[in-house]
Design a protein around this motif. Structure first.
Motif, mmCIF file in Angstrom:
data_model
loop_
_atom_site.group_PDB
_atom_site.id
_atom_site.type_symbol
_atom_site.label_atom_id
_atom_site.label_comp_id
_atom_site.label_asym_id
_atom_site.label_seq_id
_atom_site.Cartn_x
_atom_site.Cartn_y
_atom_site.Cartn_z
ATOM 1 N N ASN A 119 4.230 -37.975 -38.506
ATOM 2 C CA ASN A 119 5.139 -39.115 -38.432
ATOM 3 C C ASN A 119 6.582 -38.730 -38.757
ATOM 4 O OD1 ASN A 119 2.958 -40.914 -37.916
ATOM 5 N ND2 ASN A 119 2.466 -40.918 -40.102
ATOM 6 N N SER A 120 6.888 -37.429 -38.734
ATOM 7 C CA SER A 120 8.238 -36.970 -39.064
ATOM 8 C C SER A 120 9.111 -36.886 -37.821
ATOM 9 C CB SER A 120 8.178 -35.596 -39.726
ATOM 10 O OG SER A 120 7.432 -35.648 -40.924
ATOM 11 N N SER A 121 10.401 -37.099 -38.018
ATOM 12 C CA SER A 121 11.368 -36.949 -36.935
ATOM 13 C C SER A 121 11.655 -35.462 -36.754
ATOM 14 C CB SER A 121 12.666 -37.677 -37.288
ATOM 15 O OG SER A 121 13.297 -37.054 -38.392
ATOM 16 N N PRO A 122 12.236 -35.065 -35.602
ATOM 17 C CA PRO A 122 12.576 -33.639 -35.390
ATOM 18 C C PRO A 122 13.465 -33.091 -36.503
ATOM 19 C CG PRO A 122 12.691 -34.839 -33.326
ATOM 20 C CD PRO A 122 12.491 -35.875 -34.400
ATOM 21 N N GLY A 123 14.408 -33.919 -36.971
ATOM 22 C CA GLY A 123 15.298 -33.479 -38.040
ATOM 23 C C GLY A 123 14.554 -33.228 -39.338
ATOM 24 N N GLN A 124 13.593 -34.095 -39.650
ATOM 25 C CA GLN A 124 12.796 -33.926 -40.861
ATOM 26 C C GLN A 124 11.918 -32.678 -40.774
ATOM 27 O OE1 GLN A 124 10.951 -37.836 -40.772
ATOM 28 N NE2 GLN A 124 12.096 -38.480 -42.584
ATOM 29 N N GLN A 125 11.332 -32.454 -39.594
ATOM 30 C CA GLN A 125 10.495 -31.271 -39.409
ATOM 31 C C GLN A 125 11.313 -29.991 -39.540
ATOM 32 O OE1 GLN A 125 8.040 -31.365 -35.898
ATOM 33 N NE2 GLN A 125 7.553 -33.529 -36.135
ATOM 34 N N GLU A 126 12.535 -29.998 -38.980
ATOM 35 C CA GLU A 126 13.399 -28.830 -39.081
ATOM 36 C C GLU A 126 13.787 -28.564 -40.536
ATOM 37 O OE1 GLU A 126 17.760 -27.238 -37.436
ATOM 38 O OE2 GLU A 126 16.957 -29.177 -36.782
ATOM 39 N N GLY A 127 14.102 -29.639 -41.257
ATOM 40 C CA GLY A 127 14.464 -29.487 -42.667
ATOM 41 C C GLY A 127 13.298 -28.977 -43.497
ATOM 42 N N ARG A 128 12.083 -29.455 -43.186
ATOM 43 C CA ARG A 128 10.889 -29.021 -43.920
ATOM 44 C C ARG A 128 10.609 -27.538 -43.648
ATOM 45 N NH1 ARG A 128 7.715 -32.650 -42.200
ATOM 46 N NH2 ARG A 128 8.047 -34.092 -43.914
ATOM 47 N N GLU A 129 10.761 -27.125 -42.400
ATOM 48 C CA GLU A 129 10.527 -25.718 -42.059
ATOM 49 C C GLU A 129 11.550 -24.818 -42.740
ATOM 50 O OE1 GLU A 129 10.652 -25.606 -37.837
ATOM 51 O OE2 GLU A 129 8.717 -26.636 -37.578
ATOM 52 N N LYS A 130 12.799 -25.276 -42.807
ATOM 53 C CA LYS A 130 13.844 -24.484 -43.452
ATOM 54 C C LYS A 130 13.571 -24.379 -44.952
ATOM 55 C CE LYS A 130 18.785 -23.813 -42.987
ATOM 56 N NZ LYS A 130 20.028 -24.353 -42.391
ATOM 57 N N GLY A 131 13.142 -25.503 -45.550
ATOM 58 C CA GLY A 131 12.823 -25.494 -46.973
ATOM 59 C C GLY A 131 11.651 -24.578 -47.284
ATOM 60 N N GLN A 132 10.658 -24.541 -46.374
ATOM 61 C CA GLN A 132 9.497 -23.682 -46.569
ATOM 62 C C GLN A 132 9.878 -22.214 -46.495
ATOM 63 O OE1 GLN A 132 6.296 -24.837 -47.392
ATOM 64 N NE2 GLN A 132 6.189 -22.667 -47.915
ATOM 65 N N LYS A 133 10.812 -21.886 -45.590
ATOM 66 C CA LYS A 133 11.278 -20.501 -45.484
ATOM 67 C C LYS A 133 11.968 -20.068 -46.774
ATOM 68 C CE LYS A 133 11.880 -20.376 -40.458
ATOM 69 N NZ LYS A 133 12.872 -20.259 -39.343
ATOM 70 N N ILE A 134 12.778 -20.974 -47.339
ATOM 71 C CA ILE A 134 13.468 -20.667 -48.594
ATOM 72 C C ILE A 134 12.456 -20.435 -49.705
ATOM 73 C CG2 ILE A 134 14.979 -21.619 -50.392
ATOM 74 C CD1 ILE A 134 16.521 -23.068 -48.181
ATOM 75 N N MET A 135 11.457 -21.339 -49.800
ATOM 76 C CA MET A 135 10.442 -21.214 -50.847
ATOM 77 C C MET A 135 9.650 -19.913 -50.674
ATOM 78 S SD MET A 135 10.726 -23.665 -52.942
ATOM 79 C CE MET A 135 9.191 -23.475 -53.815
ATOM 80 N N ASN A 136 9.319 -19.557 -49.440
ATOM 81 C CA ASN A 136 8.569 -18.329 -49.196
ATOM 82 C C ASN A 136 9.363 -17.107 -49.662
ATOM 83 O OD1 ASN A 136 6.440 -19.733 -48.075
ATOM 84 N ND2 ASN A 136 7.102 -19.428 -45.970
ATOM 85 N N GLN A 137 10.666 -17.119 -49.384
ATOM 86 C CA GLN A 137 11.499 -15.978 -49.770
ATOM 87 C C GLN A 137 11.627 -15.902 -51.293
ATOM 88 O OE1 GLN A 137 15.020 -15.697 -47.457
ATOM 89 N NE2 GLN A 137 15.802 -13.868 -48.483
ATOM 90 N N ILE A 138 11.720 -17.069 -51.957
ATOM 91 C CA ILE A 138 11.809 -17.102 -53.419
ATOM 92 C C ILE A 138 10.525 -16.569 -54.033
ATOM 93 C CG2 ILE A 138 11.887 -18.659 -55.419
ATOM 94 C CD1 ILE A 138 13.847 -20.399 -53.831
ATOM 95 N N HIS A 139 9.384 -17.003 -53.513
ATOM 96 C CA HIS A 139 8.095 -16.563 -54.042
ATOM 97 C C HIS A 139 7.855 -15.072 -53.766
ATOM 98 C CE1 HIS A 139 6.583 -20.988 -53.875
ATOM 99 N NE2 HIS A 139 7.188 -20.706 -55.012
ATOM 100 N N GLN A 140 8.287 -14.602 -52.611
ATOM 101 C CA GLN A 140 8.131 -13.188 -52.294
ATOM 102 C C GLN A 140 8.924 -12.312 -53.259
ATOM 103 O OE1 GLN A 140 9.203 -12.791 -48.162
ATOM 104 N NE2 GLN A 140 7.389 -13.902 -47.430
ATOM 105 N N ALA A 141 10.015 -12.870 -53.785
ATOM 106 C CA ALA A 141 10.832 -12.141 -54.760
ATOM 107 C C ALA A 141 10.268 -12.256 -56.174
ATOM 108 C CB ALA A 141 12.274 -12.657 -54.729
ATOM 109 N N GLY A 142 9.125 -12.970 -56.307
ATOM 110 C CA GLY A 142 8.501 -13.130 -57.615
ATOM 111 C C GLY A 142 9.244 -14.096 -58.511
#
Length: 223
Positions: A119-142
């Motif tokens: 039920n997300s808009s394209p903008g919301q999906q893009e923001g969620r994907e960008k946020g997930q990439k940031i979180m993945n990079q933070i977690h990869q750095a420990g």
């Protein structure tokens, strides 16, 4: 299901054990005519306490057990980098991952996020994907997403993270958790002195890590 029964299931112990912990104040709660009133935050605070972390409680799940859109594949608990006990689960969309057992039992995690995206808009999906990439990079750095200016638990008696009152010594105890290990910052007669010690420790241990996290976030935003 009563609150005591629910907590007993989460802790993997008997209801009498839970009542004992409540009466002793180990788990913060209020006794009423209708039974014990206990917040989710109080249970999580007990689970996060150093003594419990040293002697982990067995949080029991069963293979095939369902939590929202999750199905338990492997109930054997493993610790994540943050120290949480996790179980291997599969979402209705087919994605598998390890999820905190506490989040499953409390209903804080019900899917991998695929249901929200419907039920997300394209903008919301893009923001969620960008946020997930940031979180993945933070977690990869420990690292963790935030180290400084974190919200204090509402059940904190001192009103400050990393500072508690030691009744037996009639003093304030300051500490800080680094890499899942508690570092003692000493005992203090005055609350303000304990807070100053905690703040100094945050600058020493957390400031460099927070700067690394901020740099990762800025780098991802520029992209």
């Amino acid at each position: 299901m009563s609150r005591v029964t629910e907590i007993a299931r989460i802790l993997g112990c008997t209801e009498s054990n839970v009542c004992y912990l409540l009466r002793r104040g180990r788990i913060k709660g209020k006794k009423t005519s209708a039974g014990w009133m206990v917040s989710d935050e109080a249970v999580q605070e007990y689970l996060a306490s150093p003594k419990v972390q040293l002697h982990p409680i067995k949080l029991k799940l069963h293979k095939g057990q369902k939590f929202g859109y999750w199905t338990v594949l492997n109930p054997d608990a493993e610790r994540s980098k943050s120290g949480q006990r996790t179980a291997l689960v599969r979402c209705i969309c087919g994605k598998t991952k390890r999820v905190s057992i506490i989040d499953l039992l409390y209903g804080h995690s019900r899917s991998c996020g695929c249901r929200r995206a419907e039920n997300s808009s394209p903008g919301q999906q893009e923001g969620r994907e960008k946020g997930q990439k940031i979180m993945n990079q933070i977690h990869q750095a420990g690292l963790s997403p935030a180290y400084l200016d974190r919200r204090t638990n509402r059940n904190s008696r001192s009103g400050h993270t990393g500072v508690c009152w030691r009744e037996n010594m009639q003093k304030y105890y300051a500490y800080i958790m680094v890499n899942r290990k508690q570092i003692s910052l000493g005992l203090y007669t005055e609350l303000d002195d304990a807070i100053v010690a905690r703040k100094a420790a945050e600058e020493k241990y957390f400031r460099p890590r927070q700067e690394r996290v901020d740099a990762i976030k800025k780098g991802m935003v520029k992209d």
